[in-house]
Design an enzyme around this catalytic site. Sequence first.
Site, PDB file in Angstrom:
ATOM      1  N   ARG A 282      -4.460 -27.758  14.076  1.00  0.00           N
ATOM      2  CA  ARG A 282      -2.888 -28.579  14.166  1.00  0.00           C
ATOM      3  C   ARG A 282      -1.997 -28.071  12.811  1.00  0.00           C
ATOM      4  NH1 ARG A 282      -7.179 -30.757  15.750  1.00  0.00           N
ATOM      5  NH2 ARG A 282      -7.003 -32.359  17.827  1.00  0.00           N
TER       6      ARG A 282
ATOM      7  N   HIS B 101     -12.586 -20.409  21.070  1.00  0.00           N
ATOM      8  CA  HIS B 101     -12.840 -21.871  21.193  1.00  0.00           C
ATOM      9  C   HIS B 101     -14.164 -22.011  22.263  1.00  0.00           C
ATOM     10  CE1 HIS B 101     -12.227 -26.260  21.423  1.00  0.00           C
ATOM     11  NE2 HIS B 101     -11.188 -26.035  20.704  1.00  0.00           N
TER      12      HIS B 101
ATOM     13  N   ASP C  89     -15.072 -33.458  14.972  1.00  0.00           N
ATOM     14  CA  ASP C  89     -14.025 -32.541  15.356  1.00  0.00           C
ATOM     15  C   ASP C  89     -13.268 -32.257  13.823  1.00  0.00           C
ATOM     16  OD1 ASP C  89     -11.593 -31.049  16.104  1.00  0.00           O
ATOM     17  OD2 ASP C  89     -10.554 -32.822  16.859  1.00  0.00           O
TER      18      ASP C  89
ATOM     19  N   GLU D 189     -16.061 -23.046  16.345  1.00  0.00           N
ATOM     20  CA  GLU D 189     -14.769 -22.342  16.178  1.00  0.00           C
ATOM     21  C   GLU D 189     -14.393 -21.690  14.792  1.00  0.00           C
ATOM     22  OE1 GLU D 189     -11.664 -25.127  17.580  1.00  0.00           O
ATOM     23  OE2 GLU D 189     -13.566 -26.465  18.147  1.00  0.00           O
TER      24      GLU D 189
END
Length: 329
Positions: free
Chosen positions: A75, A174, A234, A295
């Site tokens: 992000r 990913h 996450d 990732e």
Amino acid sequence: MATVIKLDSKAFGTYYEVKNENGVVLGLHPFGARAISLALPVDGTLRDVLVGCKTITDYKENSYYNATIGPVAGRIAGAQFELDETIYKTEANQKGNTLHGGFVGFDARNWEAQTFTKDNEAGVIFTLNDPDGNHGFPGNLVAKAIYTLTDDNQYSFKFEATTDKKTLFNPTNHGYYNLTGSPSESIDTHNLQINAHFVAKTNDDVTTTGEKVAVAGTKFDFVTGAKIGETLLDDPFLIDKGVKEALTLTAPDGKVALSLMTQAPAVVIYTTGTGEAGTVMKNGVMANHGAVAIEPQGVPGTEIYPQFGSITLTADKPYTMESTFKLIF
């Protein structure tokens, strides 16, 4: 000797299949420069440990699965960043932030493909030209995603890039994994070991704060290895400096393991949850907690927090970053 062939099917159109001399099969597709299968010979059958879609049409609706993510993975807070006193506005495609490059990131683009074989390895070089200003990012960017499978059971993805103007670049692969071979089985009894004594602290919207948090005594403590359990993740794990292997994921039956070596400073670990549960995948219906994404990348938010390094790409210094899974079976 490792080989690569170009194939066509009704489900996927044109795709590529890489095989090594030990029977490992790696499927690759130019849409999103993604892997579509990673099958290992176990007990006389192939166990596909990559959680993915049944068709390329399904991938277009779930485009993050196993794709090349970019130009910036993770992000960008507030959907803007600053370089040399210029503010660049990017696409706010999630909660006011830019996630994985915007509405049509690298994962949703068609890449050019070129196969290669040499010595004991084979693979595909995917190339994408991203024009200046696309989705708000400056610079004419040429990106490459290079997938390789070797005869000594190493699966790698390497990213390269050049630009003609200073920009941000922080790609990742990913990949989603379930080492049982089916996302209908939860990952709770997978064992995960991560050589990371710190994680990057995140806000409620999963943007980073610039702080790091020690994992000891928290749900993030996988330093000595632990079952994933019901833990939801996450989060960017900050890989300890000087370690050979960043992490190892081991199947519940102990017959398959993936051990990751990476040049990236961090690995984001994401576990699927109720949002993905019920999705029909190629090897079964996704269970709650049915896959774990691994990732390797720069720490998201590095453009704001220089203590995490740099994700700035300049015209005079090409980008390169490689990650390799040792496939144990």
